[in-house]
Design a protein around this motif. Structure first.
Motif, PDB file in Angstrom:
ATOM      1  N   LEU A  28       0.834  -1.202   0.000  1.00 14.89           N
ATOM      2  CA  LEU A  28       0.000   0.000   0.000  1.00 14.89           C
ATOM      3  C   LEU A  28       0.870   1.253   0.000  1.00 14.89           C
ATOM      4  N   ILE A  29       1.982   1.205   0.751  1.00 18.48           N
ATOM      5  CA  ILE A  29       2.911   2.333   0.754  1.00 18.48           C
ATOM      6  C   ILE A  29       3.468   2.573  -0.645  1.00 18.48           C
ATOM      7  N   ASP A  30       3.835   1.483  -1.340  1.00 19.51           N
ATOM      8  CA  ASP A  30       4.327   1.600  -2.711  1.00 19.51           C
ATOM      9  C   ASP A  30       3.231   2.098  -3.643  1.00 19.51           C
ATOM     10  N   LEU A  31       2.007   1.674  -3.384  1.00 24.41           N
ATOM     11  CA  LEU A  31       0.888   2.116  -4.211  1.00 24.41           C
ATOM     12  C   LEU A  31       0.694   3.630  -4.090  1.00 24.41           C
ATOM     13  N   CYS A  32       0.776   4.129  -2.876  1.00 25.21           N
ATOM     14  CA  CYS A  32       0.596   5.567  -2.663  1.00 25.21           C
ATOM     15  C   CYS A  32       1.758   6.371  -3.253  1.00 25.21           C
ATOM     16  N   GLY A  33       2.968   5.804  -3.201  1.00 19.72           N
ATOM     17  CA  GLY A  33       4.132   6.493  -3.730  1.00 19.72           C
ATOM     18  C   GLY A  33       4.713   7.478  -2.739  1.00 19.72           C
ATOM     19  N   GLU A  34       5.924   7.950  -3.038  1.00 24.09           N
ATOM     20  CA  GLU A  34       6.588   8.914  -2.170  1.00 24.09           C
ATOM     21  C   GLU A  34       5.767  10.192  -2.069  1.00 24.09           C
ATOM     22  N   PHE A  35       5.494  10.615  -0.848  1.00 27.25           N
ATOM     23  CA  PHE A  35       4.654  11.794  -0.596  1.00 27.25           C
ATOM     24  C   PHE A  35       3.292  11.682  -1.291  1.00 27.25           C
ATOM     25  N   ASP A  36       2.797  10.443  -1.434  1.00 26.35           N
ATOM     26  CA  ASP A  36       1.490  10.162  -2.054  1.00 26.35           C
ATOM     27  C   ASP A  36       1.404  10.672  -3.493  1.00 26.35           C
ATOM     28  N   ARG A  37       2.541  10.675  -4.194  1.00 26.71           N
ATOM     29  CA  ARG A  37       2.530  11.225  -5.555  1.00 26.71           C
ATOM     30  C   ARG A  37       1.699  10.384  -6.518  1.00 26.71           C
ATOM     31  N   GLY A  47      -9.938  13.641 -11.495  1.00 24.48           N
ATOM     32  CA  GLY A  47     -10.754  14.611 -10.784  1.00 24.48           C
ATOM     33  C   GLY A  47     -11.455  14.034  -9.573  1.00 24.48           C
ATOM     34  N   VAL A  48     -10.752  13.179  -8.824  1.00 24.75           N
ATOM     35  CA  VAL A  48     -11.329  12.563  -7.625  1.00 24.75           C
ATOM     36  C   VAL A  48     -10.522  12.998  -6.402  1.00 24.75           C
ATOM     37  N   GLN A  49     -11.027  12.646  -5.232  1.00 25.77           N
ATOM     38  CA  GLN A  49     -10.303  12.859  -3.981  1.00 25.77           C
ATOM     39  C   GLN A  49     -10.070  11.509  -3.325  1.00 25.77           C
ATOM     40  N   ILE A  50      -8.836  11.263  -2.872  1.00 27.06           N
ATOM     41  CA  ILE A  50      -8.479   9.991  -2.254  1.00 27.06           C
ATOM     42  C   ILE A  50      -7.967  10.261  -0.843  1.00 27.06           C
ATOM     43  N   ILE A  51      -8.573   9.600   0.137  1.00 26.85           N
ATOM     44  CA  ILE A  51      -8.186   9.765   1.538  1.00 26.85           C
ATOM     45  C   ILE A  51      -7.754   8.410   2.085  1.00 26.85           C
ATOM     46  N   ARG A  52      -6.590   8.376   2.739  1.00 29.37           N
ATOM     47  CA  ARG A  52      -6.097   7.120   3.312  1.00 29.37           C
ATOM     48  C   ARG A  52      -6.576   6.997   4.753  1.00 29.37           C
ATOM     49  N   GLY A  54      -5.821   4.164   7.443  1.00 33.01           N
ATOM     50  CA  GLY A  54      -5.180   2.901   7.798  1.00 33.01           C
ATOM     51  C   GLY A  54      -4.783   2.142   6.556  1.00 33.01           C
ATOM     52  N   ASN A  55      -5.316   0.924   6.423  1.00 33.71           N
ATOM     53  CA  ASN A  55      -5.021   0.138   5.221  1.00 33.71           C
ATOM     54  C   ASN A  55      -6.131   0.269   4.182  1.00 33.71           C
ATOM     55  N   GLN A  56      -6.902   1.326   4.256  1.00 35.41           N
ATOM     56  CA  GLN A  56      -7.985   1.580   3.310  1.00 35.41           C
ATOM     57  C   GLN A  56      -7.774   2.908   2.590  1.00 35.41           C
ATOM     58  N   LEU A  57      -8.311   2.976   1.379  1.00 33.22           N
ATOM     59  CA  LEU A  57      -8.344   4.220   0.620  1.00 33.22           C
ATOM     60  C   LEU A  57      -9.800   4.529   0.292  1.00 33.22           C
ATOM     61  N   ALA A  58     -10.245   5.716   0.639  1.00 34.76           N
ATOM     62  CA  ALA A  58     -11.598   6.162   0.298  1.00 34.76           C
ATOM     63  C   ALA A  58     -11.499   7.085  -0.906  1.00 34.76           C
ATOM     64  N   VAL A  59     -12.276   6.778  -1.935  1.00 35.54           N
ATOM     65  CA  VAL A  59     -12.225   7.552  -3.174  1.00 35.54           C
ATOM     66  C   VAL A  59     -13.566   8.244  -3.379  1.00 35.54           C
ATOM     67  N   MET A  60     -13.530   9.552  -3.578  1.00 33.75           N
ATOM     68  CA  MET A  60     -14.746  10.336  -3.762  1.00 33.75           C
ATOM     69  C   MET A  60     -14.670  11.137  -5.042  1.00 33.75           C
ATOM     70  N   GLY A  61     -15.825  11.327  -5.668  1.00 31.51           N
ATOM     71  CA  GLY A  61     -15.887  12.067  -6.920  1.00 31.51           C
ATOM     72  C   GLY A  61     -16.645  11.293  -7.968  1.00 31.51           C
ATOM     73  N   GLU A  62     -16.977  11.948  -9.068  1.00 31.71           N
ATOM     74  CA  GLU A  62     -17.778  11.292 -10.112  1.00 31.71           C
ATOM     75  C   GLU A  62     -17.072  10.069 -10.689  1.00 31.71           C
ATOM     76  N   ALA A  63     -15.759  10.138 -10.826  1.00 34.63           N
ATOM     77  CA  ALA A  63     -15.006   9.030 -11.434  1.00 34.63           C
ATOM     78  C   ALA A  63     -14.465   8.075 -10.374  1.00 34.63           C
ATOM     79  N   ARG A  64     -15.149   7.969  -9.218  1.00 36.10           N
ATOM     80  CA  ARG A  64     -14.633   7.147  -8.109  1.00 36.10           C
ATOM     81  C   ARG A  64     -14.535   5.674  -8.479  1.00 36.10           C
TER      82      ARG A  64
END
Length: 336
Positions: A28-37, A47-52, A54-64
């Motif tokens: 998951l750390i590798d998935l997020c990338g350095e500084f979540d890049r 055009g979405v918003q991603i919030i981490r 714990g071990n989950q990612l919440a994705v919000m937006g039309e293209a979620r």
């Protein structure tokens, strides 16, 4: 090996979200990338918003949903032992994270990974199609004796064809690679070039040399050319030959005349594969001379064993600005 799971959309603060759970925190750390890049790239592109959490990612937006599929595909990529580069993220977004399976015969030097990702093995690097059209094109190159790749610049038509040719050569499926293109100037007159015949034609062939050097060490390329295992020559040099047990590529085929195209196509010999690539919008033939590529499309479209694959500006994998330039020119041509 446990994959991430895409849970049904849930509601949070009156906004719909897609909740993704990833069991391996290291991946998951590798998935997020350095500084979540990596997450930032997905957010910016879709055009979405991603919030981490714990071990989950919440994705919000039309293209979620699309973003969720992309993140799952990238996580699966990490599970299979491969890294994630910005171009890989762009590719998964282009392909919708779906990676539908494509039929490829056993024994070909092409690998299918989880999610249907296609890879071509060469000596220096592994090449992956980055759009659905590219994936279909690569599959077609392995399955058909004669394949056409038609579309705008920057869509990987020649690059992927050379990659497949190198791959088939390395696995012994062909004995040599033959790369050709018409020696036609792109709208300018270069005059008499100095040097011997090789010096005169090499400037026209340079894109083919560039592709080869991407897949094989330069010393090996030079040795294979010296041993005639790799040939790079103008289209006119193909006359009278029978090309057997070879992987043959004709690049910039829109600049071949109808007679040149017929001559080239009839060079196909036993145990060979032939790929024709071209861009109908960049014909440099004299006014009034019909392109052999267009003629071949009309005549061979329903011939068994011949495949046609088409690309659009959406398949451009160079700088994103290239796709927008092509679209602008296409709109201008359509308005005429």
């Amino acid at each position: 090996m446990t994959s991430s799971t895409l849970t049904p959309p849930q509601v949070a603060d009156a906004d719909h979200e897609v909740l993704l759970e990833f069991p391996d925190n290291r991946l998951l750390i590798d998935l997020c990338g350095e500084f979540d890049r990596n997450l930032a790239q997905v957010e910016q592109t879709l055009g979405v918003q991603i919030i981490r959490r714990g071990n989950q990612l919440a994705v919000m937006g039309e293209a979620r949903e699309e973003a969720g599929q992309t993140l799952n595909a990238l996580y699966n990529r990490l599970e299979s032992g491969r890294e994630i580069e910005p171009a890989d993220i762009e590719a998964e977004i282009r392909m919708g994270g779906s990676g539908a399976e494509t039929g490829v015969r056993d024994g070909d030097q092409i690998e299918m990974f989880k999610g249907g990702q296609v890879e071509i093995k060469t000596r220096k690097k592994t090449v992956e199609p980055r759009t659905q059209a590219q994936k279909a094109y690569v599959t077609s190159l392995f399955q058909n004796e004669l394949a056409f790749g038609i579309g705008p610049a920057g869509t990987g038509k020649t690059y992927l064809a050379v990659a497949v040719g190198v791959s088939m050569f390395l696995t012994g499926q062909v004995d040599r690679i033959i790369l050709s293109r018409p020696a036609v100037e792109a709208g300018e007159r270069l005059g008499f070039l100095p040097g011997d015949m090789k010096d005169k034609v090499d400037p026209y062939m340079q894109p083919l040399y560039d592709a080869l050097n991407d897949f094989l060490p330069s010393k090996q390329v030079a040795k294979l050319i010296e041993d005639k295992k790799i040939e790079i020559a103008p289209l006119a040099f193909m006359r009278g030959r029978t090309l057997s047990n070879a992987f043959v590529v004709l690049d910039e085929a829109q600049n071949a005349t109808t007679m040149q195209m017929k001559m080239f196509l009839t060079r196909l010999g036993e145990g060979s594969r032939m790929v024709i690539t071209g861009d109908r919008s960049q014909v440099d033939l004299p006014r009034g001379v019909k392109s052999g590529l267009r003629d071949a499309e009309d005549l061979l479209n329903n011939v068994k064993g011949v495949s046609f694959n088409y690309f659009t500006s959406k398949d451009v994998v160079r700088h994103p600005l290239v796709a927008r330039i092509i679209e602008a020119y296409d709109k201008a041509d359509a308005a005429k």
